[in-house]
Design an enzyme around this catalytic site. Structure first.
Site, PDB file in Angstrom:
ATOM      1  N   HIS A 115       7.436   3.883  -2.186  1.00  0.00           N
ATOM      2  CA  HIS A 115       6.312   3.231  -1.505  1.00  0.00           C
ATOM      3  C   HIS A 115       5.522   2.357  -2.487  1.00  0.00           C
ATOM      4  O   HIS A 115       5.246   1.178  -2.216  1.00  0.00           O
ATOM      5  CB  HIS A 115       5.403   4.313  -0.908  1.00  0.00           C
ATOM      6  CG  HIS A 115       4.245   3.793  -0.122  1.00  0.00           C
ATOM      7  ND1 HIS A 115       4.160   3.904   1.250  1.00  0.00           N
ATOM      8  CD2 HIS A 115       3.109   3.153  -0.513  1.00  0.00           C
ATOM      9  CE1 HIS A 115       3.022   3.345   1.671  1.00  0.00           C
ATOM     10  NE2 HIS A 115       2.367   2.890   0.618  1.00  0.00           N
ATOM     11  N   GLU A 116       5.201   2.920  -3.646  1.00  0.00           N
ATOM     12  CA  GLU A 116       4.390   2.174  -4.615  1.00  0.00           C
ATOM     13  C   GLU A 116       5.194   1.063  -5.292  1.00  0.00           C
ATOM     14  O   GLU A 116       4.638   0.015  -5.649  1.00  0.00           O
ATOM     15  CB  GLU A 116       3.777   3.124  -5.648  1.00  0.00           C
ATOM     16  CG  GLU A 116       2.889   4.230  -5.063  1.00  0.00           C
ATOM     17  CD  GLU A 116       1.791   3.720  -4.137  1.00  0.00           C
ATOM     18  OE1 GLU A 116       1.381   2.553  -4.260  1.00  0.00           O
ATOM     19  OE2 GLU A 116       1.344   4.505  -3.265  1.00  0.00           O
ATOM     20  N   HIS A 119       4.915  -2.019  -3.255  1.00  0.00           N
ATOM     21  CA  HIS A 119       3.678  -2.753  -3.578  1.00  0.00           C
ATOM     22  C   HIS A 119       3.850  -3.540  -4.880  1.00  0.00           C
ATOM     23  O   HIS A 119       3.429  -4.698  -4.981  1.00  0.00           O
ATOM     24  CB  HIS A 119       2.501  -1.786  -3.727  1.00  0.00           C
ATOM     25  CG  HIS A 119       2.048  -1.168  -2.443  1.00  0.00           C
ATOM     26  ND1 HIS A 119       1.908  -1.873  -1.266  1.00  0.00           N
ATOM     27  CD2 HIS A 119       1.690   0.103  -2.147  1.00  0.00           C
ATOM     28  CE1 HIS A 119       1.486  -1.063  -0.307  1.00  0.00           C
ATOM     29  NE2 HIS A 119       1.347   0.141  -0.815  1.00  0.00           N
TER      30      HIS A 119
END
Length: 236
Positions: A115-116, A119
């Site tokens: 998920h990170e 980003h």
């Protein structure tokens, strides 16, 4: 977090969720630094994720290809966080924070790292204006929820959320909305408007996976295709 640091709006950016960070800088010698057992386990699980997760491996390769090589010791930091969060991307330092007190299983670590990294990939690729443009933040949160496995059938089953026809899309919307509200002092209506405005284009942006990898198997196929595409481009 997940935005540029602005001194006067520190609370608005979610830094209150990450007490080991002041103004986007990691405080060495803080309580988080001294909790060796949590930190050691976190760092071990991070290494396993980077070495074995097809989601993480694809993203790491894609970032390297984009000129943003990720280094384990430089770009990841295991820290104690507020009880409600598992991780965050600090655009001020280009660091991913992993919440060592909240991540206890390898499958959870794999999801948070993925998920990170999405980003971080967006930060590298698109020069996201995390702080001043809520639509940019919303787009990256939609992509992270869509592509990281956050909304896989298995994860949703464990949350007792299933059975809706357009369920995957609704899950992505809900999780993107929740992420924005966790790191921004804005109304639910403002956050929902930002998600709605960019949802279609960002939901359909599957880079660098080339598809929505709903599970580990699909992520492995996506990684294989990515490697083949990479080799093809190298031979042109």
């Amino acid at each position: 977090m997940e935005h540029e640091h602005k001194e006067e709006n520190q609370d608005d950016q979610g830094y209150h969720l990450f007490p080991g960070r002041q103004g986007g800088r990691y405080r060495k010698g803080s309580v988080a630094e001294s909790v060796f057992t949590f930190k050691h386990k976190c760092q071990f699980m991070l290494k396993v994720a980077m070495d074995t997760s097809p989601y993480a491996k694809l993203l790491l390769d894609a970032m390297k290809n984009s000129g943003c090589t990720v280094y384990k010791d430089r770009h990841f930091s295991c820290e104690d966080c507020d009880g409600t969060v598992s991780g965050g991307f600090d655009a001020a330092t280009s660091q991913i924070v992993l919440c060592q007190n909240n991540i206890h299983q390898q499958s959870h670590m794999n999801r948070v790292v993925t998920h990170e990294l999405i980003h971080a990939f967006d930060h590298c690729r698109a020069h996201v204006d995390w702080f001043n443009n809520m639509k940019h933040l919303a787009c990256s949160e939609i992509r992270a929820a869509n592509l990281s496995g956050d909304c896989s059938f298995g994860n949703e089953l464990s949350r007792f959320n299933f059975g809706l026809k357009q369920h995957h899309q609704q899950c992505v919307r809900d999780r993107a909305l929740r992420s924005i509200l966790a790191v921004r002092k804005v109304s639910r209506e403002e956050a929902k408007l930002a998600v709605d405005q960019v949802f279609e284009s960002c939901f359909n942006d599957h880079e660098p996976f080339g598809r929505i990898p709903h599970n580990q198997n699909e992520a492995r196929f996506a990684y294989r295709d990515f490697q083949n595409r990479d080799r093809y481009n190298a031979n042109l």
